[in-house]
Design a protein around this motif. Structure first.
Motif, PDB file in Angstrom:
ATOM      1  N   UNK A 178       9.002   1.229   0.632  1.00  0.00           N
ATOM      2  CA  UNK A 178       7.941   2.227   0.588  1.00  0.00           C
ATOM      3  C   UNK A 178       8.338   3.508   1.292  1.00  0.00           C
ATOM      4  N   UNK A 179       9.061   3.373   2.394  1.00  0.00           N
ATOM      5  CA  UNK A 179       9.534   4.550   3.128  1.00  0.00           C
ATOM      6  C   UNK A 179      10.486   5.356   2.257  1.00  0.00           C
ATOM      7  N   UNK A 230       3.744   6.837   6.460  1.00  0.00           N
ATOM      8  CA  UNK A 230       3.271   6.231   7.711  1.00  0.00           C
ATOM      9  C   UNK A 230       3.043   4.729   7.528  1.00  0.00           C
ATOM     10  N   UNK A 231       2.403   4.349   6.433  1.00  0.00           N
ATOM     11  CA  UNK A 231       2.188   2.925   6.177  1.00  0.00           C
ATOM     12  C   UNK A 231       3.505   2.188   5.987  1.00  0.00           C
ATOM     13  N   UNK A 232       4.465   2.833   5.347  1.00  0.00           N
ATOM     14  CA  UNK A 232       5.775   2.223   5.163  1.00  0.00           C
ATOM     15  C   UNK A 232       6.520   2.042   6.470  1.00  0.00           C
ATOM     16  N   UNK A 233       6.349   2.996   7.380  1.00  0.00           N
ATOM     17  CA  UNK A 233       6.991   2.871   8.687  1.00  0.00           C
ATOM     18  C   UNK A 233       6.376   1.752   9.514  1.00  0.00           C
ATOM     19  N   UNK A 234       5.090   1.506   9.320  1.00  0.00           N
ATOM     20  CA  UNK A 234       4.423   0.439  10.060  1.00  0.00           C
ATOM     21  C   UNK A 234       4.760  -0.943   9.514  1.00  0.00           C
ATOM     22  N   UNK A 240       3.791   5.649  -5.627  1.00  0.00           N
ATOM     23  CA  UNK A 240       3.749   5.764  -7.088  1.00  0.00           C
ATOM     24  C   UNK A 240       2.711   6.799  -7.516  1.00  0.00           C
ATOM     25  N   UNK A 241       1.565   6.814  -6.847  1.00  0.00           N
ATOM     26  CA  UNK A 241       0.546   7.831  -7.141  1.00  0.00           C
ATOM     27  C   UNK A 241       1.092   9.224  -6.845  1.00  0.00           C
ATOM     28  N   UNK A 260       0.830  -1.210   0.000  1.00  0.00           N
ATOM     29  CA  UNK A 260       0.000   0.000   0.000  1.00  0.00           C
ATOM     30  C   UNK A 260       0.861   1.256   0.000  1.00  0.00           C
ATOM     31  N   UNK A 261       1.961   1.205   0.740  1.00  0.00           N
ATOM     32  CA  UNK A 261       2.879   2.335   0.771  1.00  0.00           C
ATOM     33  C   UNK A 261       3.497   2.579  -0.598  1.00  0.00           C
ATOM     34  N   UNK A 262       3.869   1.510  -1.276  1.00  0.00           N
ATOM     35  CA  UNK A 262       4.429   1.654  -2.621  1.00  0.00           C
ATOM     36  C   UNK A 262       3.399   2.193  -3.611  1.00  0.00           C
TER      37      UNK A 262
END
Length: 74
Positions: free
Chosen positions: A52-53, A42-46, A11-12, A5-7
């Motif tokens: 993603x980060x 935030x999602x990448x950190x989780x 990309x968006x 989801x982070x990726x």
């Protein structure tokens, strides 16, 4: 799952950043790039992975530079 989801959000945000670099399209940075980048960060950190980060930090850094050079408006 969170990294995917982070990726996707990164990309968006990167696609919106390409549009936001053009003159008079700086508003797309505030409307789409910055919020998507922050949520993706935030999602990448989780998640356990850091791809993603990294993507979201790079997109946010370029967007911040563009906003700084444009005075935050354009």
């Amino acid at each position: 799952m969170l990294n995917a989801l982070s990726l996707i959000l990164g990309i968006i945000a990167a696609i919106a950043l390409l549009l936001g670099i053009l003159p008079l399209f700086g508003w797309t940075l505030w409307i789409l790039t910055v919020p998507a980048g922050i949520i993706g960060l935030i999602l990448g950190l989780l998640s356990g992975q850091r791809t993603g980060v990294t993507l979201n930090v790079v997109v946010l850094a370029i967007a911040a530079l563009r906003l700084f050079l444009g005075g935050g408006l354009l």
